[in-house]
Design a protein around this motif. Structure first.
Motif, short mmCIF file in Angstrom:
data_model
loop_
_atom_site.label_atom_id
_atom_site.label_comp_id
_atom_site.label_asym_id
_atom_site.label_seq_id
_atom_site.Cartn_x
_atom_site.Cartn_y
_atom_site.Cartn_z
N UNK A 110 0.84 -1.21 0.00
CA UNK A 110 0.00 0.00 0.00
C UNK A 110 0.87 1.26 0.00
N UNK A 111 1.95 1.26 0.79
CA UNK A 111 2.86 2.41 0.82
C UNK A 111 3.55 2.60 -0.53
N UNK A 112 3.93 1.49 -1.16
CA UNK A 112 4.58 1.58 -2.48
C UNK A 112 3.62 2.20 -3.49
N UNK A 113 2.36 1.78 -3.46
CA UNK A 113 1.37 2.35 -4.38
C UNK A 113 1.21 3.85 -4.12
N UNK A 114 1.18 4.23 -2.85
CA UNK A 114 1.05 5.65 -2.49
C UNK A 114 2.27 6.44 -2.98
N UNK A 115 3.45 5.88 -2.79
CA UNK A 115 4.68 6.55 -3.22
C UNK A 115 4.76 6.64 -4.74
N UNK A 116 4.26 5.63 -5.43
CA UNK A 116 4.25 5.68 -6.89
C UNK A 116 3.31 6.76 -7.39
#
Length: 161
Positions: A110-116
């Motif tokens: 979820x954090x990776x998606x937010x950062x992307x």
């Protein structure tokens, strides 16, 4: 039986070695050497104990009844096998660790998606030197001035002076 015991508790030393930090490599090597020595000693033992030739001892021992008494006591001897009390605790701990690891992986995804999404926003935004104040407020709404909270910004009201 010795081969079966070793097969039940096989250790993947390569996977284990990958997880050992460099400063603990000597302790790992000592553990592996000791484990290999114990495994070799266990493998050298026969599957079942050798049988005792009681008739030979009856002929060799002069005292009558002594060998019969030893034979009776030997057959009555029961060596207790240790009970495994830790496997269930280890399995429960492993399940808990797997659950927490999967939760961490989900959170990380979820954090990776937010950062992307943030990265895409930064890649697609107007360069800072070409932005107007309205463009800045649209791109970064958290930087927009709150006129209700700070009506005189960047100046202080006369009452505070």
């Amino acid at each position: 039986m010795a081969g079966r015991r070793i097969a039940l508790k096989a250790i993947d030393w390569v996977a284990f070695a990958e997880r050992v930090p460099p400063n603990q490599r000597s302790m790992f090597n000592a553990l592996k050497t000791r484990s290999d020595a114990i495994a070799a000693k266990l493998a050298s033992l026969p599957e079942s104990p050798t049988t005792i030739d009681w008739s030979h001892y009856r002929a060799a021992v002069a005292r009558a009844g002594m060998v019969d008494e030893f034979e009776k006591k030997f057959k009555a001897l029961q060596i207790p096998q240790p009970v495994d009390t830790q496997t269930s605790a280890i399995t429960a701990q492993e399940a808990e660790s797997n659950k927490s690891a999967s939760a961490y992986i989900e959170g990380s995804t979820a954090r990776i998606a937010q950062y992307e999404q943030q990265l895409d926003k930064f890649k697609n935004m107007i360069p800072f030197d070409q932005m107007t104040v309205d463009d800045l407020n649209d791109t970064f709404p958290e930087t927009k001035l709150d006129k209700v909270k700070h009506p005189y910004w960047p100046h202080k009201p006369i009452a505070e002076l």
